[in-house]
Write an enzyme that holds these catalytic residues in place. Structure first.
Site, PDB file in Angstrom:
ATOM      1  N   HIS A 141      -8.891   7.542   6.766  1.00 46.91           N
ATOM      2  CA  HIS A 141      -8.862   6.660   5.596  1.00 46.91           C
ATOM      3  C   HIS A 141      -8.399   7.380   4.333  1.00 46.91           C
ATOM      4  O   HIS A 141      -8.268   6.752   3.286  1.00 46.91           O
ATOM      5  CB  HIS A 141     -10.242   6.026   5.376  1.00 46.91           C
ATOM      6  CG  HIS A 141     -10.453   4.813   6.220  1.00 46.91           C
ATOM      7  ND1 HIS A 141     -10.289   3.526   5.751  1.00 46.91           N
ATOM      8  CD2 HIS A 141     -10.794   4.692   7.527  1.00 46.91           C
ATOM      9  CE1 HIS A 141     -10.533   2.671   6.720  1.00 46.91           C
ATOM     10  NE2 HIS A 141     -10.844   3.361   7.806  1.00 46.91           N
ATOM     11  N   HIS A 184     -15.667   9.385  12.590  1.00 46.72           N
ATOM     12  CA  HIS A 184     -14.686   8.328  12.888  1.00 46.72           C
ATOM     13  C   HIS A 184     -15.269   7.081  13.540  1.00 46.72           C
ATOM     14  O   HIS A 184     -14.694   6.004  13.423  1.00 46.72           O
ATOM     15  CB  HIS A 184     -13.589   8.923  13.781  1.00 46.72           C
ATOM     16  CG  HIS A 184     -12.327   8.114  13.867  1.00 46.72           C
ATOM     17  ND1 HIS A 184     -11.745   7.473  12.812  1.00 46.72           N
ATOM     18  CD2 HIS A 184     -11.523   7.852  14.931  1.00 46.72           C
ATOM     19  CE1 HIS A 184     -10.636   6.860  13.198  1.00 46.72           C
ATOM     20  NE2 HIS A 184     -10.476   7.074  14.491  1.00 46.72           N
ATOM     21  N   ASP A 197       1.403  -5.226 -11.469  1.00 44.03           N
ATOM     22  CA  ASP A 197       0.425  -4.934 -12.516  1.00 44.03           C
ATOM     23  C   ASP A 197      -0.942  -5.533 -12.225  1.00 44.03           C
ATOM     24  O   ASP A 197      -1.802  -5.572 -13.088  1.00 44.03           O
ATOM     25  CB  ASP A 197       0.940  -5.406 -13.877  1.00 44.03           C
ATOM     26  CG  ASP A 197       1.291  -6.894 -13.835  1.00 44.03           C
ATOM     27  OD1 ASP A 197       1.843  -7.402 -14.826  1.00 44.03           O
ATOM     28  OD2 ASP A 197       1.030  -7.545 -12.798  1.00 44.03           O
ATOM     29  N   ASP A 236       2.319 -23.450  -7.920  1.00 43.25           N
ATOM     30  CA  ASP A 236       2.559 -23.133  -9.328  1.00 43.25           C
ATOM     31  C   ASP A 236       2.054 -24.294 -10.184  1.00 43.25           C
ATOM     32  O   ASP A 236       2.787 -25.189 -10.524  1.00 43.25           O
ATOM     33  CB  ASP A 236       4.056 -22.893  -9.537  1.00 43.25           C
ATOM     34  CG  ASP A 236       4.375 -22.645 -10.995  1.00 43.25           C
ATOM     35  OD1 ASP A 236       3.441 -22.320 -11.764  1.00 43.25           O
ATOM     36  OD2 ASP A 236       5.555 -22.780 -11.365  1.00 43.25           O
TER      37      ASP A 236
END
Lengths: 177, 728
Positions: free
Chosen positions: B240, B482, B660, B698
């Site tokens: 990981h 693991h 972002d 939308d």
């Protein structure tokens, strides 16, 4: 030297049952047993630790006593005990137990009666010390761990007593969910 | 004896026979209750493990999709957005060391920040400040995180791949396994065992991050101690510690949420730091410690020479020299084939022993499957051609990284196949395989070494492989992590392999204990177990079981829902008269074959489906508890299910697009990605449907999609599920 014909003349216990009872019941029962067995078969090689036998039998709906279990385990162990039980041995034994309905369930009423017997003064509840004394000293005594675990579920945290009527109905509900 | 009146008098003496009988009855009853509880605990465990293993199969899907996207994104009309290459490919650092260091120093920390302010080189004051701050749920300022990571990177660069330690300087070394973002477990270990110091050395064996919510805090603490006590604190890389895994399993999200300004840079730096973590530790030349395990190709001498920092992620296969071939059409059919073959060919292997039984069971039916990679492995082969896919659909193709020299590769070209001599695997690939084997392998009970479901790397290694490796390097013990273990640790391979796992309650509250090992000069391991309890009131055994069980069953019901159409179709095949009922046997058979989860279905049936009066199963009832949210655009049931099934993948992909992390992406980006995803899956969705979907999502018609709302629409909502909101 076992020849083909002599092999066929050996009749196993499960064959007799197979004859006497319908296919579906046998198959369903055996599938249930197989499922339960598999849950504890960690190595995936059709064996389980002998110490888990009690759990498996009980999870299939049976209520054996510790003495009953000792007898069953003696039957299931190899001549030279390996600490493991093989599925080939477990299946016929367990099938027989289920089909004969051995070790019938303890009903809610019966359980409640048992608590009432212990409640000698008929208070409607039991003190933790009382119950502990009975269950760790009499019958087939609980280990400390078993007792602690039961108390943690049974003792009402505010009153510090065991309201056994509530306890019994809660546990039986939880069990059947 | 034993009548009522005499009991009252004989209060203080020996209890009556009735009382004794009552006691036996209660004992008998209670032991049966506990056994039933134990059974529920066990199968709850099985459910979690099966689902986790099944999730890893999905992991393969995702990584193959990334490869697919990267390889095809440039072919999308030439002007497709450069969606993910900047995140998935390693970035060359344009700034020099000095400039970067200066840049971090110049970050201004406002006066109002009340958290720890680190000064380098670190001192005990700093580590204490960090521990206190994190206990108070404070967050370390991004500036210090960057500085810490930067110093860690510099430090790790000097480290070799394999670290050799000795017990002679200290009494005992403490070895911890996976923590997975569970700060509570780390703090509990430090509380029980003491903080790291010269007298108290530690090894942390990888998987510090993902899944839990405090991965950032954990690595900050671990890296801080690493810098403070470089000789007494050692970290191994886990599977990981990999930025692609982090995208899927939550660490990336955690960082971006906690560090809005510096998150991206922190993640970039982490890529380097993770890949610089050492791969193995050896104690007294006798005990080998790696995160995953070994394979029959593992060689410590070769491992020491590997350029470990080049393996940024185990999930991106190093590009083969044959990738200049047009493999686009190949990959499309291969992905469809992989999905089908994942269902047809039951050789897909998992990490639990249950899966190995399935493997064993089916290997007798299909002999070729016994020691080769899973069928689904074919889907990730975009970088290398597949072997005779059409001729022998059942035989899984060999690893892309190391085909045997005698194999002739059949490469699809236009409508036919072209024969190619496979090139010698480049050193880069051999190195990659060494690293992946170390990070991803699991022990199994049978002899031999078979490829893990993850293509080309990571194995299931048997006792003979362990024996051989230990002998080769004159070792006596392999310690690895693991895999989650119910007791926090487990021995196998005749005691030559120990699995140590330190994240308690990993699947759910009460699911398992955590543990650590203490190893002294006599090299006899001592195990210490613990379990973090979130609630202040200690839960009883049956409460813990109930919580864990509820969670497992919910996860299982989700799986059922995700394959509802297939299941209903199969159920109806048994229900010719359309009664809505079939036998338990038939029900169990269908569920097992469709879901491909090796679970005790008969035992689970009462929790999943209702019985009718005649004792048959009402198969429709297994979908009842789950009611889907209203999908915003009306879509066919198949599409809704597909979306539901791959929703985690979708989330990851959208997170990548949403640079972002504002939760908004443009419609064009949405459309492009959606097309790619569905074409990769082989799900036929025409352009019009996609456009309609995009437009209806939308809401405010500003040309951007609120992805979170999109996901909500397709997320399955439980009627009484509070936990889902808590997990956010």
């Amino acid at each position: 030297e076992v020849t083909e014909t002599s092999k066929k003349s050996i009749v196993t216990f499960s064959e007799i049952h197979h004859f006497l009872l319908s296919d579906t019941i046998i198959t369903e029962t055996q599938k249930r047993i197989s499922n339960a067995f598999d849950v504890f078969d960690h190595e995936s090689n059709k064996t389980v630790d002998v110490r888990e036998i009690g759990t498996i039998i009980r999870s299939l709906g049976c209520f054996p006593s510790e003495a009953d279990l000792h007898d069953i385990i003696a039957e299931l162990e190899e001549e030279e005990p390996t600490g493991f039980v093989r599925y080939e041995k477990f299946l016929p034994t367990m099938t027989k137990i289920l089909l004969e309905r051995k070790f019938r369930p303890i009903t809610e009423d019966l359980l409640l009666q048992a608590f009432e017997v212990l409640d000698q003064q008929k208070k409607g509840h039991l003190e933790p010390e009382e119950l502990t004394k009975y269950l760790t000293q009499e019958g087939e005594p609980f280990t400390q761990e078993e007792m602690d675990e039961m108390l943690s579920a049974a003792v009402d945290p505010d009153k510090n007593v065991i309201l056994y009527k509530d306890f019994v109905s809660m546990m039986t509900f939880d069990d059947t969910r | 004896m034993g009548c009522g009146t005499s009991i009252a008098i004989e209060n203080q003496t020996r209890p009556s026979e009735t009382a004794m009988k009552a006691a036996i009855l209660i004992q008998r009853w209670y032991r049966r209750y506990v056994a039933h509880l134990e059974m529920r605990r066990r199968y709850t465990w099985n459910i979690f493990q099966s689902i986790e293993y099944a999730g890893e199969q999905d992991q393969l899907q995702l990584s193959s999709f990334f490869s697919f996207m990267l390889d095809n994104v440039t072919q999308m009309n030439g002007n497709g957005p450069d969606l993910i290459s900047h995140l998935l490919d390693s970035v060359v650092d344009p700034l020099t060391e000095e400039v970067r260091q200066l840049k971090y120093e110049q970050i201004v920390v406002s006066e109002s920040y009340s958290g720890p302010r680190l000064s380098f080189p670190l001192s005990v004051t700093d580590t204490n400040a960090l521990l206190s701050a994190f206990k108070e749920e404070q967050t370390l300022h991004g500036k210090y995180v960057l500085q810490l990571l930067y110093e860690t990177k510099k430090f790790l660069k000097q480290m070799p791949n394999v670290i050799y330690l000795s017990t002679s300087y200290a009494k005992e070394i403490t070895i911890c396994g996976d923590l997975h973002g569970s700060l509570d477990d780390l703090l509990l270990i430090f509380y029980k065992n003491g903080l790291p110091s010269a007298e108290n050395p530690y090894i942390f064996n990888g998987d510090f991050v993902d899944r839990g919510k405090k991965s950032t805090e954990i690595i900050i603490i671990l890296f801080a101690f690493l810098l403070l006590y470089p000789d007494h604190m050692h970290l191994n890389r886990g599977n990981h510690e990999d930025h692609i895994m982090n995208l899927r399993y939550g660490f990336t999200k955690e960082v971006m949420q906690k560090y809005k300004t510096h998150g991206r840079e922190i993640l970039q730096l982490l890529q380097d730091v993770f890949s610089l973590l050492p791969l193995a530790t050896v104690i007294d030349n006798k005990v080998l410690i790696v995160h995953g395990g070994i394979s029959d190709k593992t060689d410590l001498d070769f491992l020491s020479t590997v350029e470990r920092h080049k393996v940024k992620s185990a999930l991106r296969l190093p590009k083969r020299s044959t990738d200049h071939l047009n493999v686009r059409s190949c990959s499309r059919s291969s992905s469809r084939h992989s999905r089908r073959s994942r269902m047809d060919s039951p050789c897909s292997s998992g990490r639990s022993s249950r899966a190995s039984r399935r493997r064993k069971k089916h290997s007798t039916k299909q002999g070729s499957c016994s020691s080769s990679s899973s069928s689904s492995s074919s889907s990730s082969s975009v970088c290398s051609p597949r072997v005779s896919s059409r001729n022998t659909p059942r035989r899984p193709p060999p690893s892309p990284s190391l085909p045997s020299p005698t194999d002739v590769l059949q490469v699809p070209f236009l409508d036919s196949f072209v024969s190619l001599e496979p090139p010698e695997p480049p050193r880069e690939e051999l190195e990659w395989q060494q690293v992946v084997d170390i990070l991803w392998s699991d022990p199994k009970n049978q002899n031999g070494c078979s490829l893990n479901s993850f293509r080309g790397g990571g194995c299931y290694f048997g006792p003979d492989v362990t024996q051989a490796l230990l002998q080769k390097h004159d070792l006596c013990l392999l310690i690895r992590s693991h895999e989650c273990k119910q007791e926090g640790y487990e021995l196998c391979h005749n005691g030559q392999v120990i699995t140590i796992f330190s994240a308690s309650n990993y699947y759910e509250e009460g699911s398992n204990r955590g543990a650590y090992i203490k190893l002294g000069p006599e090299l006899v391991p001592r195990f210490f177990q613990y379990q973090v309890s979130r609630s202040t009131r200690k839960l009883t055994l049956h409460q813990r079981v109930r919580v864990a069980e509820g969670s497992a069953l919910r996860a299982l019901k989700e799986k059922l829902y995700a394959q509802r159409s297939e299941l209903m179709a199969a159920f109806q095949q048994y229900d010719i008269d359309n009664t809505g009922r079939i036998s338990t046997s038939e029900w169990a058979q269908v569920v097992e074959s469709v879901l491909r989860l090796d679970l005790p279905w008969r035992t689970l049936r009462p929790r999943l489906a209702r019985l009718s009066a005649d004792g048959n199963v009402e198969y429709g009832s297994c979908f009842e508890d789950i009611s889907p949210g209203e999908p915003i655009p009306p879509v066919t049931p198949n599409l809704a299910e597909t979306l539901y099934r791959y929703r985690t993948d979708l989330e990851i992909i959208f997170n990548i697009i949403d640079k972002d992390h504002s939760g908004q992406i443009s419609i064009e980006e949405f459309r492009q990605t959606w097309k790619l995803f569905t074409s990769h899956l082989g799900v036929a969705v025409n352009d019009q449907t996609i456009d309609d979907m995009a437009r209806s999502i939308d809401f405010n018609k500003d040309g951007s999609i609120d992805f979170n709302e999109f996901l909500e629409a397709f997320r399955v909502v439980h009627k009484l599920d509070v936990k889902e909101q808590q997990q956010g």
